[in-house]
Motif scaffolding. Structure first.
Motif, mmCIF file in Angstrom:
data_model
loop_
_atom_site.group_PDB
_atom_site.id
_atom_site.type_symbol
_atom_site.label_atom_id
_atom_site.label_comp_id
_atom_site.label_asym_id
_atom_site.label_seq_id
_atom_site.Cartn_x
_atom_site.Cartn_y
_atom_site.Cartn_z
ATOM 1 N N TYR A 138 0.839 -1.200 0.000
ATOM 2 C CA TYR A 138 0.000 0.000 0.000
ATOM 3 C C TYR A 138 0.870 1.244 0.000
ATOM 4 C CZ TYR A 138 -3.525 3.384 1.018
ATOM 5 O OH TYR A 138 -4.344 4.467 0.921
ATOM 6 N N PHE A 139 1.910 1.216 0.853
ATOM 7 C CA PHE A 139 2.753 2.395 0.983
ATOM 8 C C PHE A 139 3.934 2.294 0.028
ATOM 9 C CE2 PHE A 139 0.822 1.880 5.205
ATOM 10 C CZ PHE A 139 0.126 3.075 5.239
ATOM 11 N N GLY A 140 4.207 3.379 -0.642
ATOM 12 C CA GLY A 140 5.365 3.374 -1.534
ATOM 13 C C GLY A 140 5.479 4.725 -2.199
ATOM 14 N N LEU A 141 6.674 5.038 -2.651
ATOM 15 C CA LEU A 141 6.829 6.289 -3.376
ATOM 16 C C LEU A 141 6.068 6.161 -4.688
ATOM 17 C CD1 LEU A 141 10.615 6.900 -2.717
ATOM 18 C CD2 LEU A 141 8.699 8.119 -1.721
ATOM 19 N N PRO A 142 5.411 7.242 -5.145
ATOM 20 C CA PRO A 142 4.658 7.146 -6.402
ATOM 21 C C PRO A 142 5.586 6.822 -7.561
ATOM 22 C CG PRO A 142 4.822 9.417 -5.644
ATOM 23 C CD PRO A 142 5.360 8.566 -4.547
ATOM 24 N N ALA A 144 7.212 7.263 -10.774
ATOM 25 C CA ALA A 144 7.473 8.212 -11.850
ATOM 26 C C ALA A 144 7.993 7.470 -13.075
ATOM 27 C CB ALA A 144 8.476 9.247 -11.406
ATOM 28 N N TRP A 158 -1.885 -2.580 -3.863
ATOM 29 C CA TRP A 158 -2.415 -2.813 -2.517
ATOM 30 C C TRP A 158 -3.619 -3.767 -2.539
ATOM 31 C CZ3 TRP A 158 -7.193 -0.243 -2.537
ATOM 32 C CH2 TRP A 158 -7.301 0.810 -3.450
ATOM 33 N N PHE A 197 -5.845 2.344 3.307
ATOM 34 C CA PHE A 197 -5.113 3.175 4.262
ATOM 35 C C PHE A 197 -5.492 2.822 5.691
ATOM 36 C CE2 PHE A 197 -4.995 7.265 6.635
ATOM 37 C CZ PHE A 197 -3.617 7.356 6.719
ATOM 38 N N ASN B 13 -4.823 8.167 -3.113
ATOM 39 C CA ASN B 13 -4.199 6.980 -2.525
ATOM 40 C C ASN B 13 -2.685 7.049 -2.558
ATOM 41 O OD1 ASN B 13 -6.317 5.432 -1.654
ATOM 42 N ND2 ASN B 13 -6.704 4.602 -3.676
ATOM 43 N N GLN B 14 -2.174 7.607 -3.655
ATOM 44 C CA GLN B 14 -0.711 7.680 -3.772
ATOM 45 C C GLN B 14 -0.139 8.697 -2.799
ATOM 46 O OE1 GLN B 14 -0.858 8.319 -8.025
ATOM 47 N NE2 GLN B 14 0.501 6.583 -8.280
ATOM 48 N N LEU B 16 -1.382 9.282 0.094
ATOM 49 C CA LEU B 16 -1.364 8.553 1.370
ATOM 50 C C LEU B 16 -0.202 7.566 1.395
ATOM 51 C CD1 LEU B 16 -5.156 7.838 1.983
ATOM 52 C CD2 LEU B 16 -3.767 9.733 2.803
ATOM 53 N N GLY B 17 0.082 6.996 0.249
ATOM 54 C CA GLY B 17 1.204 6.070 0.159
ATOM 55 C C GLY B 17 2.553 6.719 0.412
ATOM 56 N N LEU B 18 2.587 8.041 0.285
ATOM 57 C CA LEU B 18 3.823 8.789 0.532
ATOM 58 C C LEU B 18 4.116 8.978 2.020
ATOM 59 C CD1 LEU B 18 3.756 11.907 -1.821
ATOM 60 C CD2 LEU B 18 5.681 10.385 -1.487
ATOM 61 N N LEU B 19 3.101 8.822 2.846
ATOM 62 C CA LEU B 19 3.237 9.226 4.252
ATOM 63 C C LEU B 19 4.429 8.602 4.974
ATOM 64 C CD1 LEU B 19 -0.504 9.471 5.408
ATOM 65 C CD2 LEU B 19 0.937 11.141 4.271
ATOM 66 N N PRO B 20 4.754 7.319 4.732
ATOM 67 C CA PRO B 20 5.901 6.761 5.454
ATOM 68 C C PRO B 20 7.221 7.456 5.155
ATOM 69 C CG PRO B 20 4.573 5.008 4.504
ATOM 70 C CD PRO B 20 4.068 6.291 3.945
ATOM 71 N N TRP B 21 7.299 8.193 4.062
ATOM 72 C CA TRP B 21 8.561 8.859 3.714
ATOM 73 C C TRP B 21 8.632 10.273 4.283
ATOM 74 C CZ3 TRP B 21 6.797 4.663 1.476
ATOM 75 C CH2 TRP B 21 7.723 3.673 1.197
ATOM 76 N N LEU B 166 11.385 13.160 -5.990
ATOM 77 C CA LEU B 166 10.874 11.798 -5.842
ATOM 78 C C LEU B 166 9.799 11.498 -6.873
ATOM 79 C CD1 LEU B 166 10.530 11.707 -1.952
ATOM 80 C CD2 LEU B 166 12.434 10.934 -3.332
ATOM 81 N N PRO B 244 6.420 -0.078 6.581
ATOM 82 C CA PRO B 244 5.592 1.107 6.811
ATOM 83 C C PRO B 244 4.287 0.849 7.573
ATOM 84 C CG PRO B 244 6.449 1.125 4.585
ATOM 85 C CD PRO B 244 6.818 -0.199 5.171
#
Lengths: 261, 471
Positions: A138-142, A144, A158, A197, B13-14, B16-21, B166, B244
């Motif tokens: 679920y969590f990850g850098l978008p 690019a 996810w 989330f 959603n993406q 929110l997916g950034l939050l751990p960073w 990023l 995460p």
């Protein structure tokens, strides 16, 4: 290179007890080690013959600890035999990444169940569930990159499609309370395992829809995926099934379960 | 900075997916509108301030999401942002309402307000949105602000060219929230997620905080088991919390205690190490604000072999160079000071270039590290190899001895017969250390399964007395 060779030799010494006596007597020598490292190892061997057994127990315990708690609960008295089987069949994998280690253990457990012809109710479902869980991101850098535009929908990282017993959510709830499930195994059902989330949950879906979602890698349009899926099931009423499957794409796109690049 | 844009715009959603960073620290959502994102970030455990000029929208957001977010009614052009304070600033679809001439100054203020390692997340309409001016002009009849700002193509990349990018996107995307005829429409957007460069200056060892008496919790932590008379800080095992999905728990823990991290898989002495571990560790360190982190001066794996134990390095010149090289790589990625922990020697090294204390001393001085002195290891080395613990301490650089560790009930998997050291001997050693070194923290490892909390509390209090700190 010499330090690397020494470290390899030391690990080998600990994991292969038969080597120790030969090494201690100087009967074998590692060509890549210096004289000081060679004599260090020989000195160690004389006092370390019982370390291998202790290390074996330590490794077995570490591997058991690395299995998901739910799996350990179902395995019960098979935990130790499985750890021994795993260590005999392959070298212990790195502790990190944890998800990778768990996946290796879970695949190893499937082989163990086959080889030992063990039937533990719900365990195979649970392994399928844990494997799907370890794939969720679920969590990850978008993303690019990569930059290739694809025409079709893509299943979100996810979400996983997983085949489990229809009563598996109940089994899971019991395992969460550290109870061994008393339900008998139920017929297979396709689920979406969704890590949103706020929560992680299972959502029962139609098997054909699951097949279509599994094919959503971006290269084919939804309608082409549906056609391909129906072509594999000659027994179906194509018109009705097609009409039933096609409207799901906008639904999943809206929920973010499918996306387009 | 990457010059290629993604085909996909950031979706909710993406984000929110950034939050751990996002590292530890306050987060600001400028132009929060309905407050969905601010509320989601708060539920993730981040301290969020949400600012908007629209009082009605703020009132609705406050009513819907409550006081988990600090809702502030202000024009963001005049809203006061402290320098180097924020862990993240989000400014979504707001620049359209900022006159073109004021945007450069505002972006400059946002950059200055972020702390090193903080994330700046920006998105707004760009000049390729051909109908934007007309639509915004029409909309301006209905609101008091003048929406005249359109980003130039490439402007965000230019303004953040000295930061790590990023994510970057420029193109058409469906957005909502603009004063438009429809709730959702396709617009031309520019978006960027960029990270402020970290501060890799030399470590100021005397400036490290005096943490006091801490509790090391190396099993999976259940915070309900932490004694009510809290420790001054908690040391947690990083390896339990690298994923995460554990972040919310870590955020809650950070609110209760200062945290320090201990890692187990760096294998700083390996001639070849596992990739990836350092990235995960860096992320967690940023999330916890740990003033330092600890790892044993040892190796746990070599290429293709693993046995989940710490092994001592031969105290040789070659090993020294290898460890220094590995530590240089660590320092290039993680600015947080690392404390190296002394290791158990299972066996003597017959022809070493130096003694273990001399080896450790050279590593920490030449690679700019601190020391976390593990008393269990020190005393086991005394029992097995006859190493004098006082001589070992005296050989170490006193100003780098930052933390002392001790666990009352403990044994090594390969040396299970060596257990139990008299408390008196331990406290004498600690007392000796405190008088002669820069020790700022005493960390007592605790296992709720084997020890009563009352005994632990007594030990914590004794440690505080020795350190001269009070709660």
């Amino acid at each position: 290179m010499s330090l690397f060779a020494f470290q390899q030799a030391w690990f080998r010494l600990l994991s292969e007890p038969d080597l120790q006596a030969d090494w201690a007597s100087g009967e074998i020598a590692e060509r890549e080690l210096s004289a000081s490292e060679q004599s260090s190892l020989q000195a160690i061997c004389q006092s370390s013959l019982n370390w291998s057994q202790r290390l074996q127990r330590h490794l077995e315990q570490s591997l058991q600890d690395a299995l998901p708690l739910r799996v350990r609960l179902l395995l019960a008295d098979q935990n130790e035999p499985f750890a021994r089987y795993f260590l005999q069949s392959k070298a212990p994998p790195p502790l990190f990444p944890k998800a990778h280690l768990q996946r290796q253990l879970l695949f190893g457990l499937l082989s163990y169940l086959d080889q030992a012809q063990l039937i533990i109710p719900h365990l195979r479902d649970l392994i399928a569930y844990e494997l799907a869980l370890s794939q969720l991101r679920y969590f990850g850098l978008p993303q690019a990159l990569p930059q290739t535009e694809s025409p079709g929908p893509i299943l979100a990282p996810w979400v996983q499609v997983v085949l489990l017993g229809s009563q598996f959510p109940v089994v899971l709830a019991q395992l969460k309370n550290r109870q061994r499930p008393e339900l008998s195994e139920s017929k297979a059902q396709t689920f979406l395992l969704i890590q949103s989330f706020e929560s992680l949950h299972l959502e029962a879906i139609d098997a054909l829809l699951g097949e279509c979602l599994l094919a959503c890698h971006g290269s084919l349009s939804w309608s082409a995926i549906v056609e391909g899926c129906l072509a594999r099931h000659a027994e179906l009423d194509l018109g009705a099934e097609r009409r039933a499957l096609l409207p799901w794409e906008p639904h999943y796109l809206k929920r973010g379960i499918l996306s387009r690049s | 900075m990457s010059q290629t844009a993604s085909f996909g715009a950031l979706r909710f959603n993406q984000i929110l997916g950034l939050l751990p960073w996002i590292p530890a620290g306050p987060v600001c959502d400028l132009g929060c509108g309905s407050g969905h994102l601010a509320a989601a970030m708060a539920s993730y455990g981040l301290p969020v301030t949400a600012v908007d000029i629209d009082a009605d929208a703020l009132a609705k957001a406050r009513q819907r999401y409550g006081s988990t977010v600090d809702w502030v009614h202000s024009d963001l052009r005049t809203y006061r942002l402290q320098r180097d304070a924020y862990a993240a600033i989000i400014c979504f679809n707001v620049f359209a309402f900022i006159p073109n001439g004021e945007r450069a100054r505002l972006i400059g203020r946002l950059k200055a307000a972020l702390k090193p390692g903080g994330l700046l997340i920006l998105s707004s309409l760009n000049e390729q949105d051909s109908l934007a001016a007309e639509k915004l002009a029409r909309a301006s009849n209905q609101i008091t602000r003048k929406p005249t700002g359109l980003l130039h193509c490439g402007e965000l990349q230019e303004r953040l060219c000295d930061w790590e990018s990023l994510f970057y996107f420029r193109g058409a995307a469906e957005v909502s929230g603009f004063p438009d005829e429809t709730l959702e429409s396709t617009r031309q957007l520019s978006q960027i997620v960029a990270r402020k460069p970290l501060d890799f200056g030399p470590i100021d060892w005397p400036a490290l905080p005096q943490l006091g008496a801490g509790l090391a919790w190396h099993t999976g932590l259940d915070s309900s088991l932490v004694p009510t008379q809290q420790p001054d800080y908690m040391e947690i095992l990083a390896d339990h919390y690298l994923e995460p999905h554990q972040d919310s728990f870590i955020a809650q823990l950070c609110q209760k205690h200062p945290l320090t991290l201990r890692s187990q898989n760096l294998s700083i002495g390996s001639a070849r190490r596992n990739p990836g571990y350092l990235d995960a560790l860096q992320r967690l360190l940023a999330r916890t604000n740990s003033p330092w982190w600890t790892e044993q001066l040892a190796y746990t794996h070599v290429e293709g072999r693993e046995n989940y134990l710490f092994h001592a390095l031969p105290p040789t010149e070659e090993a020294l160079e290898q460890v220094k090289q590995n530590l240089r790589q660590v320092r290039e990625q993680i600015p947080t000071p690392i404390l190296l922990e002394n290791i158990i020697y299972l066996h003597p090294f017959v022809q070493a270039d130096m003694d273990p204390a001399g080896f450790m001393s050279l590593v920490v001085t030449e690679a700019d590290c601190g020391i976390s002195l593990n008393l269990n290891h020190l005393l086991i080395n005394q029992q097995t190899l006859g190493m004098d613990p006082y001589a070992f301490i005296d050989a170490l650089p006193a100003e780098r001895l930052i933390q002392v560790q001790w666990r009352a009930k403990w044994s090594h998997p390969l040396l299970p017969e060596l257990v139990g050291v008299a408390d008196k001997q331990i406290w004498e050693l600690i007392s000796y250390l405190v008088k002669r070194t820069a020790v700022r923290a005493i960390c007592l490892e605790y296992s709720p399964a084997t020890e009563l909390p009352e005994i632990l509390l007594k030990r914590l209090q004794q440690a505080r007395i020795l350190l001269g700190v009070s709660r």
